[in-house]
Design a protein around this motif. Structure first.
Motif, PDB file in Angstrom:
ATOM      1  N   ALA A 506       0.831  -1.206   0.000  1.00  0.00           N
ATOM      2  CA  ALA A 506       0.000   0.000   0.000  1.00  0.00           C
ATOM      3  C   ALA A 506       0.865   1.255   0.000  1.00  0.00           C
ATOM      4  O   ALA A 506       0.576   2.226  -0.701  1.00  0.00           O
ATOM      5  CB  ALA A 506      -0.930  -0.016   1.213  1.00  0.00           C
ATOM      6  N   MET A 507       1.933   1.235   0.789  1.00  0.00           N
ATOM      7  CA  MET A 507       2.828   2.390   0.826  1.00  0.00           C
ATOM      8  C   MET A 507       3.478   2.627  -0.536  1.00  0.00           C
ATOM      9  O   MET A 507       3.529   3.761  -1.037  1.00  0.00           O
ATOM     10  CB  MET A 507       3.898   2.185   1.898  1.00  0.00           C
ATOM     11  N   GLY A 508       3.978   1.560  -1.144  1.00  0.00           N
ATOM     12  CA  GLY A 508       4.613   1.687  -2.457  1.00  0.00           C
ATOM     13  C   GLY A 508       3.632   2.136  -3.520  1.00  0.00           C
ATOM     14  O   GLY A 508       3.946   3.011  -4.353  1.00  0.00           O
ATOM     15  N   GLY A 509       2.436   1.561  -3.507  1.00  0.00           N
ATOM     16  CA  GLY A 509       1.423   1.972  -4.468  1.00  0.00           C
ATOM     17  C   GLY A 509       1.017   3.418  -4.284  1.00  0.00           C
ATOM     18  O   GLY A 509       0.799   4.148  -5.263  1.00  0.00           O
ATOM     19  N   GLY A 510       0.923   3.854  -3.038  1.00  0.00           N
ATOM     20  CA  GLY A 510       0.576   5.253  -2.771  1.00  0.00           C
ATOM     21  C   GLY A 510       1.625   6.206  -3.294  1.00  0.00           C
ATOM     22  O   GLY A 510       1.305   7.245  -3.893  1.00  0.00           O
ATOM     23  N   LEU A 511       2.898   5.857  -3.080  1.00  0.00           N
ATOM     24  CA  LEU A 511       3.965   6.734  -3.559  1.00  0.00           C
ATOM     25  C   LEU A 511       3.949   6.818  -5.089  1.00  0.00           C
ATOM     26  O   LEU A 511       4.084   7.904  -5.660  1.00  0.00           O
ATOM     27  CB  LEU A 511       5.322   6.222  -3.078  1.00  0.00           C
ATOM     28  N   ALA A 512       3.787   5.677  -5.755  1.00  0.00           N
ATOM     29  CA  ALA A 512       3.731   5.689  -7.222  1.00  0.00           C
ATOM     30  C   ALA A 512       2.564   6.535  -7.707  1.00  0.00           C
ATOM     31  O   ALA A 512       2.687   7.312  -8.675  1.00  0.00           O
ATOM     32  CB  ALA A 512       3.615   4.257  -7.749  1.00  0.00           C
TER      33      ALA A 512
END
Length: 954
Positions: A506-512
């Motif tokens: 979720a964190m990685g997807g949010g940053l992208a």
């Protein structure tokens, strides 16, 4: 120059498609052949698992089929060996087909293909029966390498609509299958659902078939690719066969995927991105270590110590209001970042006060350095984006490091060699990273004013940063924090520790999302999603609450680039200075909700985590308002995050590569950490339960070192089957967002109930058990005046007998009315369980045979004291009923905590009568004795004391 091709007689030639056909056929034969032979010869054995057999389970898993028995194992190993030749040939042919002079991606993909082939051989010929650890290492490596192999083949796929369609279908199906695969594995492993492993097996076989099918698509690509063997070496290369990514670039150079990933790979630029991210990792490591170092002092003072003022170390960006100093900082960023490293070297200082000062100095300089760095890059959006990406990915790296080290950061100052610290390595890498990542910045030569109008409010931007930094620190700096917010005990109805990998996704997807779609990320729709997620994780539990946690994680990381980009358009003293100042107040409020009994005005914040979360989201909302107003500035992209030039596009891609690498590492760690649930009591043949109670003082020892490793050693050497831990809730900023129970449970092989979560506002109670925990309920006992008293009521399956275990922490001595109400509540609770044996592991704050003691040990509760003659107790007590007590010991605390360990031995059986007659150890069976290791001087400061030896009862 020698010619590239030489004339010669053709010895043989054949279409490369036969390599694919042979590879596919032999690979499928290996798996399906083993399945047919296994079902023919050993059907009932290979469908059997640790919980169920036929008919509940009726289809074998891949691992049971290929690795457990002869001859199916031999069938698989034979044909998988025959697959290796075509496999190496396939990887080579694919490289030759896709090789391009302007790209190193084909070499990378070929290397991954060879690596997958070798690791396949590893898990094939080293079965889990032979060596479980190495089998897992090879299997994890193979699965992790599958992602870059799949994506690389898709990127390099020649322009053939049919092959591209099939590759997308098989790749999408493969990764989609992982979701139900994991779900049904958890249903089998954790919930022990009959038939779940059979369903899991179907998805596991689907993965195998899809994996082979993905590579079988090369049949289409190799259709017109011929391999010729001459008497003189020569090989045909497809010179003009351009890959999909080339065609995309030629057709539309402005398409976003092409912009980011369509550039030649540069190792130098990749190292720059790695160094930048590691610098961000260092920032978050130093910042998150401050709270746990501050926490040491009120613990030992039992109140405000004065050292709490070090929390304000973050407000150093206020100094940037001084124009000459601001210019000096911007011209000397490398010096400023290096001056923050005493925060990493603090582990060398033995005296806690001086260590805290070193950490505080590191936080002071680190916050100042990053504020100056952001401000220095404000005129160059792509450079600013790189710094923001490094900052946010640094948080992700810090959280993943804690995931790998069981919620401790290996470079924290509470870590060192004896307890698993990597401080020296961390410091060395930090120096190298800073030297590489802190070259000249866009505005390093002169402190110029922004040429754009400064829209938005600096105060609102500062509020946004305060909410953002607090959300990142309190919710995302450890993957288990929000999991424990929604934890409700057994049976498991929600996520547990290894599901932290979902938070990373979720964190990685949010940053992208924040990088590629900044307009949406700073919009009010996305803000609404974040608010809903915050409400769900605060007000709900189990999986529903965790879905809110994932939404909040996505939003927090997604909005970060917009909020920071907006803030740098104003004075850094007004934005970052105000932001860190208000962040500090949120940090204090985050503590006051539970520590209200120890701080002035604390009762106003009592149990109001909802207020803190609401303030956090309102602050972020203020920042969104300012960011929206700033969006008209050309420094903030208005639509998709299209980069202005090729160098910027290339730069973004390396941070995405780092993000993918971090996610892959997290997946590998999660696989290794998945619990086995095959735990065995220490003396099972004697049907002994060895139970203990220990107040662990928040896992900080007398010298401010993290104490999990030493606790593990004491619990293991005392051979505790069941242990209650008190003062165990560490999931707050001030305590480092840690969870000691994860390390203890996984290392000792025990089930764990964390107890009431951080949102329940207690100091914590936890239960570890070698026996399965059938059910557990969390209680908050009446506490009208003082701090909340937590309790766990768990039912364990001990040798086929259900036994109730209560873990309880009473209120403080200063609140007699609270303790009276709590005594009545718990006594009635224990008395209500009349048909099962029970053990109480507790912290009662009473003298033996006085006051409340006479209600705990009474007809109401039905409980007996483990040793009524032990007059030297005040806090810790072990009570029991329905069991035969055979032994009791008190073990000194050493330097781990401020409280001893009390231990009792009980036996399960028909004889539940306990005698008060003390007998010599020689009369006791070997399996009922306490370890001799703790006699005399004991070991590492732990010894039998008070009685100077264990007591045994007839």
């Amino acid at each position: 120059m020698a010619p590239k091709f030489k004339d010669g007689d053709i010895v043989a030639s054949f279409s490369a498609k036969w390599i694919s056909w042979i590879h596919t056929g032999v690979a499928y034969t290996a798996f399906l052949g083993a399945l047919i032979v296994g079902c023919w010869l050993h059907y009932t054995k290979i469908v059997q698992n640790e919980h169920y057999g036929y008919p509940q389970e009726w289809f074998p898993s891949v691992s049971a089929t290929i690795g457990d028995r002869y001859p199916e194992r031999s069938v698989f190993q034979l044909f998988i060996a025959l697959t290796s030749g075509p496999r190496f040939a396939l990887v080579t042919a694919w490289y030759v087909l896709t090789k391009r002079a302007d790209s190193s991606l084909p070499k990378f993909v070929a290397g991954v293909g060879i690596f997958r082939t070798l690791t396949c051989g590893g898990w094939t010929y080293v079965t889990s029966t032979d060596d479980h650890n190495w089998h897992d290492v090879f299997m994890i490596s193979y699965l992790v390498a599958t992602l870059p192999w799949t994506l690389g083949c898709l990127a390099l796929s020649p322009q053939n609509p049919t092959s591209i369609k099939y590759r997308k279908f098989f790749a999408g199906s493969f990764f989609a299958t992982l979701v139900p695969l994991i779900y049904f594995f958890i249903q089998h492993k954790v919930h022990k659902v009959a038939g779940a492993y059979t369903t899991y097996a179907f998805f596991e076989w689907a993965l195998v078939l899809l994996d082979v099918a993905f590579d079988a698509v090369t049949v289409i690509d190799f259709e017109n690719f011929e391999i010729v063997v001459k008497d003189l070496s020569g090989i045909s290369r497809g010179r003009d066969n351009k890959a999909v990514v080339d065609k995309i670039l030629e057709k539309d150079k402005n398409k976003e995927v092409a912009q980011v990933f369509g550039n030649q790979f540069s190792y130098g630029a990749a190292f720059d991105a790695l160094a930048d991210v590691y610098n961000g990792f260092v920032f978050w490591s130093i910042l998150t270590s401050l709270g746990v170092c501050v926490w040491y002092f009120p613990l030992w003072h039992m109140g405000i110590s004065g050292w709490e003022v070090m929390v304000m170390s973050t407000i150093s960006p206020l100094l940037l209001a001084i124009r000459p100093f601001r210019g000096f900082a911007m011209r000397n960023l490398r010096l400023f970042h290096l001056s923050a490293l005493p925060g990493l070297l603090a582990f060398l200082i033995k005296k806690p006060e001086l260590r805290l000062l070193a950490v505080g100095a590191g936080v002071w300089m680190s916050c100042l350095s990053w504020a100056a760095t952001f401000y220095a890059e404000r005129s160059q959006p792509h450079r600013l984006e790189a710094r923001i990406s490094a900052f946010t990915l640094g948080l992700l790296a810090s959280s993943i490091a804690k995931f790998a080290w069981w919620t401790n950061n290996p470079i924290w100052p509470i870590m060192h060699g004896p307890n698993g610290g990597w401080n020296k390595v961390g410091f060395g890498l930090a120096v190298l990273a800073i030297l590489r990542s802190t070259g000249s910045s866009a505005n390093s030569s002169i402190d110029v004013a922004s040429s754009r109008s400064r829209k938005g409010s600096p105060v609102l931007a500062g509020l946004g940063l305060a909410g953002l930094f607090f959300a990142m620190h309190s919710m995302l700096s450890d993957s288990s924090t929000m999991i424990l917010w929604v934890w409700e005990g057994f049976p498991v109805r929600g996520p547990f520790a290894v599901h932290g990998v979902l938070t990373f996704f979720a964190m990685g997807g949010g940053l992208a999302l924040g990088l590629f779609y900044p307009a949406f990320a700073r919009g009010w729709t996305f803000y609404g999603i974040g608010c809903v997620g915050a409400a769900m994780v605060t007000g709900s539990h189990n999986w529903f609450g965790f879905y809110g946690a994932l939404a909040l994680a996505t939003y927090t990381m997604g909005v970060a680039p917009s909020l920071i980009s907006s803030a740098v358009q104003h004075s850094p003293a007004k934005t970052f200075g105000i932001g860190f100042l208000l962040y500090n107040f949120l940090v204090l409020a985050h503590v006051w909700v539970v520590a209200y009994a120890f701080v002035p005005g604390g009762p106003l914040m009592r149990e109001h985590t909802d207020w803190v979360v609401s303030a956090m989201m309102l602050f972020i909302g203020a920042g969104v308002f300012s960011s929206t107003a700033s969006a008209s500035s050309t420094s903030l992209p208005k639509g998709k995050g299209k980069m202005p030039n090729p160098a910027a596009r290339k730069q973004r891609s390396y941070y995405i590569y780092v993000l993918l690498a971090l996610e892959l590492y997290a997946i590998a760690v999660a696989y290794l950490r998945f619990p086995t649930y095959n735990y065995t009591p220490y003396h099972a043949k004697d049907k002994v339960i060895t139970a203990g109670i220990w107040t662990i003082h928040f896992s900080l020892d007398n010298d401010m070192w993290s104490s999990e490793v030493r606790m593990r050693d004491a619990i293991k050497e005392l051979e505790l089957d069941v242990v209650g831990l008190l003062e165990s809730d560490l999931q707050r900023i001030i305590m480092g967002n840690r969870d000691t129970t994860q390390f203890l449970a996984e290392d000792l092989g025990m089930y764990v109930d964390y107890g009431p979560g951080p949102d329940k506002h207690t100091w914590g109670a936890a239960l570890l058990s070698k026996f399965p925990i059938v059910n557990s309920t969390h209680h908050l006992l009446p506490s009208p005046v003082g701090e909340l008293a937590p309790a766990i009521h768990a039912t364990i399956d001990a040798y086929g007998t259900l036994v109730d275990v209560f873990v309880f922490h009473s209120g403080q001595e200063e609140d007699p009315e609270d303790r009276k109400l709590q005594t009545e509540y718990l006594s009635k609770l224990m008395g209500s369980v009349t048909d099962r044996p029970a053990i109480l592991l507790s912290y009662l704050v009473t003298k033996p045979k006085q006051g409340n003691y006479n209600e705990y040990v009474s007809d109401v509760s039905g409980m007996r004291d483990i040793d009524g003659s032990d007059w030297d107790r005040w806090c810790e007590y072990i009570l029991y009923k329905g069991l035969r007590r055979t032994g009791y010991a008190r073990v000194s605390r050493g330097t781990i905590t401020d409280t001893e360990i009390q231990v009792g031995k009980f036996t399960i059986g028909e004889n539940t009568q306990s005698s008060d007659e003390i007998i010599p150890e020689a009369s006791v069976a070997e399996g009922l004795r306490f370890p001799a290791l703790f006699r005399g001087e004991g070991v590492r400061g732990h010894r039998y004391h008070v009685f100077n030896e264990p007591r045994y009862y007839a």
